[in-house]
Design a protein around this motif. Structure first.
Motif, mmCIF file in Angstrom:
data_model
loop_
_atom_site.group_PDB
_atom_site.id
_atom_site.type_symbol
_atom_site.label_atom_id
_atom_site.label_comp_id
_atom_site.label_asym_id
_atom_site.label_seq_id
_atom_site.Cartn_x
_atom_site.Cartn_y
_atom_site.Cartn_z
ATOM 1 N N GLN A 269 2.952 -0.840 -10.851
ATOM 2 C CA GLN A 269 1.607 -1.194 -10.379
ATOM 3 C C GLN A 269 1.277 -2.632 -10.752
ATOM 4 O O GLN A 269 0.651 -3.362 -9.962
ATOM 5 N N ASP A 270 1.692 -3.074 -11.931
ATOM 6 C CA ASP A 270 1.491 -4.472 -12.325
ATOM 7 C C ASP A 270 2.223 -5.416 -11.376
ATOM 8 O O ASP A 270 1.716 -6.501 -11.053
ATOM 9 N N ASP B 296 9.555 9.143 -5.935
ATOM 10 C CA ASP B 296 8.579 8.304 -5.243
ATOM 11 C C ASP B 296 8.405 6.963 -5.956
ATOM 12 O O ASP B 296 8.190 5.929 -5.321
ATOM 13 N N ARG B 297 8.487 6.989 -7.304
ATOM 14 C CA ARG B 297 8.415 5.729 -8.058
ATOM 15 C C ARG B 297 9.562 4.800 -7.661
ATOM 16 O O ARG B 297 9.355 3.597 -7.438
ATOM 17 N N ILE B 298 10.752 5.351 -7.537
ATOM 18 C CA ILE B 298 11.910 4.545 -7.146
ATOM 19 C C ILE B 298 11.752 4.043 -5.711
ATOM 20 O O ILE B 298 12.084 2.889 -5.393
ATOM 21 N N LYS B 299 11.205 4.886 -4.845
ATOM 22 C CA LYS B 299 10.965 4.458 -3.467
ATOM 23 C C LYS B 299 9.938 3.335 -3.433
ATOM 24 O O LYS B 299 10.065 2.396 -2.635
ATOM 25 N N ALA B 300 8.927 3.412 -4.297
ATOM 26 C CA ALA B 300 7.925 2.340 -4.380
ATOM 27 C C ALA B 300 8.580 1.019 -4.779
ATOM 28 O O ALA B 300 8.244 -0.042 -4.228
ATOM 29 N N MET C 80 0.824 -1.209 0.000
ATOM 30 C CA MET C 80 0.000 0.000 0.000
ATOM 31 C C MET C 80 0.859 1.261 0.000
ATOM 32 O O MET C 80 0.520 2.243 -0.663
ATOM 33 N N ALA C 81 1.968 1.240 0.722
ATOM 34 C CA ALA C 81 2.878 2.382 0.689
ATOM 35 C C ALA C 81 3.406 2.592 -0.730
ATOM 36 O O ALA C 81 3.483 3.732 -1.221
ATOM 37 N N ALA C 82 3.748 1.502 -1.412
ATOM 38 C CA ALA C 82 4.244 1.593 -2.789
ATOM 39 C C ALA C 82 3.171 2.160 -3.714
ATOM 40 O O ALA C 82 3.443 3.037 -4.548
ATOM 41 N N LEU D 44 2.782 5.886 -3.214
ATOM 42 C CA LEU D 44 3.892 6.631 -3.788
ATOM 43 C C LEU D 44 3.726 6.799 -5.297
ATOM 44 O O LEU D 44 4.050 7.860 -5.855
ATOM 45 N N LEU D 45 3.224 5.783 -5.965
ATOM 46 C CA LEU D 45 3.023 5.875 -7.413
ATOM 47 C C LEU D 45 2.013 6.953 -7.774
ATOM 48 O O LEU D 45 2.090 7.545 -8.856
ATOM 49 N N GLU D 46 1.065 7.210 -6.881
ATOM 50 C CA GLU D 46 0.015 8.188 -7.153
ATOM 51 C C GLU D 46 0.550 9.600 -7.290
ATOM 52 O O GLU D 46 -0.080 10.455 -7.920
ATOM 53 N N THR D 47 1.709 9.887 -6.708
ATOM 54 C CA THR D 47 2.236 11.253 -6.751
ATOM 55 C C THR D 47 2.767 11.616 -8.126
ATOM 56 O O THR D 47 2.853 12.803 -8.459
ATOM 57 N N GLY D 48 3.149 10.605 -8.919
ATOM 58 C CA GLY D 48 3.724 10.880 -10.226
ATOM 59 C C GLY D 48 5.163 11.359 -10.169
ATOM 60 O O GLY D 48 5.765 11.689 -11.197
ATOM 61 N N ASN D 49 5.712 11.372 -8.957
ATOM 62 C CA ASN D 49 7.080 11.842 -8.757
ATOM 63 C C ASN D 49 8.062 10.704 -9.023
ATOM 64 O O ASN D 49 7.858 9.577 -8.575
ATOM 65 N N ASP D 50 9.147 10.994 -9.749
ATOM 66 C CA ASP D 50 10.092 9.944 -10.117
ATOM 67 C C ASP D 50 10.800 9.359 -8.897
ATOM 68 O O ASP D 50 11.022 8.152 -8.813
#
Length: 369
Positions: A317-318, A287-291, A274-276, A279-285
């Motif tokens: 997300q997949d 945050d994507r790496i953190k996810a 859920m944290a991941a 993070l994806l929802e922000t669209g921030n790169d």
């Protein structure tokens, strides 16, 4: 699910009975005991109503906020035989938050490691689930990351606990990772018929819950039938003489089994997933790496290779979806993941993903006329 809903309704009545007696006879216990009992009951009341809402209510609320105004479940605050009027989805969610807010003021952090009580971590996880259901990712992220601050209190299952040559010592439900669980007498006896390929021997067990070997190999990314994933190795009974299908072993018990009768309700990996997703929802790169890092933490503790940082947000997300499919076999969480996100097609099913499938009709006995 309907059997589970009947149990929830019965438990809801018991909880309200306890709460009412605490108010009238609470002086017979010490203030700390009173506070803890009340906190656990309030938290459980919210937890149970949320499970009822997930079953009988609507999902994909982020994309369909109008569903918040539809009548759904009755939310019972009193111990009574009278049918309680239904409330809207939005009102039910508000009542849950009210119960959880009051519970958080009273609940002790000292019992957080007792997974068979509605502990502080279970409370945070329930708030996380509710926020995710509403599509409120910023709030859900706050609770998920708060939980991750305590993650060392729930150790990852060790390879030794799964690879031991003594079947009675294999921790197949990964019990050390449980945040909240039930201790159910004769759990194995209750589910054995559905996970034992030989239950109808010499005929095929038509009620068997299983994956085809092809599906299992694809899901766990096995190469020539080999995967390093602990779940692939230990959660399938691959011996089957009747058809090409592998039964689920997660709740299997042997004589003198050390980890029996435990049914997980909330487990540690869900916090990471859920944290991941948040993070994806922000669209921030970043945050994507953190996810991806959060997913890799789980993968590393499941014995499989880490993902690369070059993945797109859609691919990440997949991967979250695949983790839900792998991690929650036999736990009842995957259906609600599809429902929450409004999957238009349920993977590996002939059923479309729509309200006719996702929303279970409320029993007439619960409808106030």
């Amino acid at each position: 699910s309907l059997v589970g809903s009947e149990m929830c309704i019965r438990d809801r009545a018991n909880i309200n009975n306890i709460l009412e007696n605490l108010e009238t006879n609470g002086s017979c216990v010490t203030p700390p005991v009173y506070a803890q009992l009340k906190a656990e009951c309030l938290g459980l009341r919210a937890f149970i109503h949320f499970d009822l809402l997930r079953l009988f209510g609507w999902g994909n609320l982020k994309e369909r906020p109008d569903m918040l105004n539809r009548l759904c479940i009755p939310y019972a605050f009193q111990y009574t035989k009278e049918i309680v009027p239904q409330v809207t989805v939005g009102t039910a969610l508000e009542y849950m938050e009210k119960d959880l807010t009051e519970a958080e003021k009273l609940i002790s952090h000292d019992v957080a490691k007792s997974r068979f009580t509605f502990n502080y971590y279970a409370l945070l996880a329930t708030r996380m689930r509710i926020a995710m259901w509403k599509g409120d990712y910023s709030v859900a992220r706050k609770y998920a990351e708060n939980l991750l601050n305590y993650e060392t209190d729930f150790a990852w299952v060790s390879r030794n606990a799964l690879e031991t040559s003594y079947p009675e010592n294999r921790d197949l439900t990964f019990s050390k990772e449980h945040v909240f669980a039930l201790d159910i007498a004769e759990l194995f006896e209750s589910v054995k018929h559905y996970i034992d390929p030989n239950a109808n021997k010499p005929n095929r067990n038509a009620d068997l819950l299983y994956h085809s070997s092809e599906r299992a190999n694809k899901l766990f990314e096995a190469v020539n039938g080999v995967s390093t994933d602990y779940r692939y190795k230990r959660w399938y009974n691959k011996v089957n003489d009747y058809f090409d299908g592998w039964a689920f072993y997660k709740y299997w018990e042997v004589e003198e089994y050390s980890h029996g009768s435990v049914l997980p309700l909330i487990r540690k990996p869900e916090m990471y997933y859920m944290a991941a997703e948040c993070l994806l929802e922000t669209g921030n790169d970043a945050d994507r790496i953190k996810a991806i890092e959060y997913l890799n933490t789980v993968r590393d503790n499941r014995g499989i290779a880490k993902l690369g940082n070059d993945m797109t947000a859609g691919t990440v997300q997949d991967e979250i979806t695949k983790e839900y499919q792998r991690e929650f076999i036999g736990e009842g969480q995957l259906f609600y993941y599809y429902k929450r996100l409004g999957f238009e097609k349920i993977p590996y099913s002939t059923k479309p993903g729509n309200d006719a499938v996702y929303v279970v009709p409320l029993p007439l006995s619960l409808i106030h006329i």
